[in-house]
Design a protein around this motif. Structure first.
Motif, PDB file in Angstrom:
ATOM      1  N   VAL A   1      -3.529   9.073   4.488  1.00 26.25           N
ATOM      2  CA  VAL A   1      -2.996   8.541   3.229  1.00 26.25           C
ATOM      3  C   VAL A   1      -3.768   9.124   2.045  1.00 26.25           C
ATOM      4  O   VAL A   1      -4.848   9.695   2.214  1.00 26.25           O
ATOM      5  CB  VAL A   1      -3.080   7.004   3.226  1.00 26.25           C
TER       6      VAL A   1
ATOM      7  N   THR B   1      -5.461   5.387  -1.893  1.00 26.30           N
ATOM      8  CA  THR B   1      -5.103   4.371  -0.899  1.00 26.30           C
ATOM      9  C   THR B   1      -6.267   4.105   0.042  1.00 26.30           C
ATOM     10  O   THR B   1      -6.517   2.956   0.429  1.00 26.30           O
ATOM     11  CB  THR B   1      -3.871   4.819  -0.098  1.00 26.30           C
ATOM     12  N   ARG B   2      -6.985   5.161   0.417  1.00 28.72           N
ATOM     13  CA  ARG B   2      -8.154   4.984   1.278  1.00 28.72           C
ATOM     14  C   ARG B   2      -9.163   4.058   0.612  1.00 28.72           C
ATOM     15  O   ARG B   2      -9.697   3.143   1.256  1.00 28.72           O
ATOM     16  CB  ARG B   2      -8.800   6.334   1.594  1.00 28.72           C
TER      17      ARG B   2
ATOM     18  N   LEU C   1       0.825  -1.210   0.000  1.00 25.06           N
ATOM     19  CA  LEU C   1       0.000   0.000   0.000  1.00 25.06           C
ATOM     20  C   LEU C   1       0.861   1.263   0.000  1.00 25.06           C
ATOM     21  O   LEU C   1       1.921   1.307   0.634  1.00 25.06           O
ATOM     22  CB  LEU C   1      -0.913   0.026   1.230  1.00 25.06           C
ATOM     23  N   ASP C   2       0.385   2.297  -0.672  1.00 28.40           N
ATOM     24  CA  ASP C   2       1.049   3.606  -0.643  1.00 28.40           C
ATOM     25  C   ASP C   2       0.599   4.336   0.613  1.00 28.40           C
ATOM     26  O   ASP C   2      -0.494   4.890   0.667  1.00 28.40           O
ATOM     27  CB  ASP C   2       0.677   4.418  -1.896  1.00 28.40           C
ATOM     28  N   LEU C   3       1.447   4.353   1.631  1.00 23.60           N
ATOM     29  CA  LEU C   3       1.103   4.986   2.906  1.00 23.60           C
ATOM     30  C   LEU C   3       1.784   6.343   3.073  1.00 23.60           C
ATOM     31  O   LEU C   3       2.071   6.771   4.187  1.00 23.60           O
ATOM     32  CB  LEU C   3       1.479   4.061   4.068  1.00 23.60           C
TER      33      LEU C   3
ATOM     34  N   GLU D   1      -8.580   1.812  -1.685  1.00 26.50           N
ATOM     35  CA  GLU D   1      -8.000   0.469  -1.738  1.00 26.50           C
ATOM     36  C   GLU D   1      -8.097  -0.223  -0.374  1.00 26.50           C
ATOM     37  O   GLU D   1      -8.405  -1.422  -0.293  1.00 26.50           O
ATOM     38  CB  GLU D   1      -6.541   0.545  -2.192  1.00 26.50           C
ATOM     39  N   ILE D   2      -7.829   0.518   0.682  1.00 20.43           N
ATOM     40  CA  ILE D   2      -7.930  -0.043   2.036  1.00 20.43           C
ATOM     41  C   ILE D   2      -9.349  -0.516   2.317  1.00 20.43           C
ATOM     42  O   ILE D   2      -9.564  -1.640   2.809  1.00 20.43           O
ATOM     43  CB  ILE D   2      -7.491   1.006   3.084  1.00 20.43           C
TER      44      ILE D   2
END
Length: 321
Positions: free
Chosen positions: A273, A277-278, A256-258, A280-281
């Protein structure tokens, strides 16, 4: 609780205990969401009489608390419809619901995790268990630092914002729709360590600067406070970056891109983030929720499987805990 007559000012409570130490058995700090989020030590500003399930005869042994409830609570409850509210009328010295299941769950713990149900922070905090919790506090029967890490992460916060409800500009944490459906990772030593760091350093900053949780996180989420402006804010941001990375690793999601920055979602600007990314999470959490629910259903007999934990939030009323 349904009865403001139970509530005492702190000074009065301390006086009662000084006059008769036995009164400490039935009067306790009364913690609500405002105190949790606004006081630097997250302590209760008021106290409350709590006879729990004591009989009238037993409750009468505590003279000052008894007469306070007799004078302030009984008149209000005596006019209620006895058929609709039999406990309130016939056992008026007791709370409408004393939450026996919650009391049993936390009875062996010195501290518990709590979250203000209506808040713009959605930040959990460890507090002492020996107090009465307002119905608008979500009480979790755990004192583990790894659990504090998970519930403080963007993973849990984004899930709560997505599946909770709203009240004006604040998020509403509904346990049945948020906590019960949130697929938690397994504990790790890294989660335990960063949780302890968060708890220790945050407490020190809040007490030293006389900041409650809301004011502290308003600073953390303030894009006007650039890096290098406030060392305490920089430190809190760094801790949350490390914490989110530890939670991602616990899920096995190291891809993940954090990269944290300031982003706005539902009119809330947070140090968090990127939007992609949100999304995707949330997708991964929902997929994990479905996977676990399917595995649980497959392991149950057919009749029990029909009553398995739901995987999607419902419109069920918020639990008062």
């Amino acid at each position: 609780m349904l009865g403001t007559g139970f509530i005492l000012e702190s000074e009065e409570a301390q006086t009662w205990i000084a006059q008769d130490p036995r009164n400490a058995e039935v009067i306790f700090p009364y913690l609500n969401g405002k105190d949790l989020n606004s006081r630097p030590d997250c302590s209760a500003s008021r106290w409350v009489v709590d006879f729990n399930e004591r009989s009238q005869e037993a409750a009468r042994q505590y003279k000052l608390p008894w007469w306070r409830v007799f004078d302030k609570v009984r008149p209000e409850r005596a006019v209620k419809d006895a058929e609709k509210y039999p406990r309130m009328v016939n056992e008026w010295w007791k709370y409408w619901n004393s939450r026996p299941a919650m009391r049993k769950a936390i009875s062996g713990l010195d501290e518990v995790l709590v979250i203000a149900q209506v808040s713009n922070t959605l930040i959990p905090e460890l507090v002492t268990s020996g107090q009465v919790f307002d119905q608008k506090l979500v009480v979790l029967s755990s004192d583990r630092m790894w659990f504090l890490s998970v519930l403080s992460s963007i993973f849990h916060q984004d899930w709560a914002i997505k599946y909770g409800s709203t009240m004006r500009s604040d998020s509403v944490y509904t346990p049945s729709d948020v906590f019960e459906t949130f697929p938690r990772p397994e504990p790790t030593s890294e989660l335990e360590a960063i949780g302890r760091t968060l708890d220790t350093e945050r407490r020190e900053i809040m007490l030293r600067r006389d900041l409650g949780l809301t004011k502290l996180y308003n600073l953390v989420n303030d894009p006007g406070l650039e890096a290098g402006t406030d060392p305490d804010v920089d430190r809190m941001r760094d801790i949350h970056v490390e914490l989110d990375a530890a939670v991602a690793a616990a899920y096995g999601w190291d891809d993940l891109d954090l990269t944290h920055g300031f982003h706005t979602y539902r009119k809330m600007t947070r140090w968090t983030v990127p939007p992609a990314t949100r999304v995707e999470i949330l997708d991964r959490l929902l997929e994990e929720n479905h996977r676990r629910a399917a595995a649980e259903a497959a392991s149950l007999p057919a009749k029990k499987a029909r009553g398995k934990r739901r995987t999607q939030p419902s419109q069920e009323e918020t639990l008062d805990v």
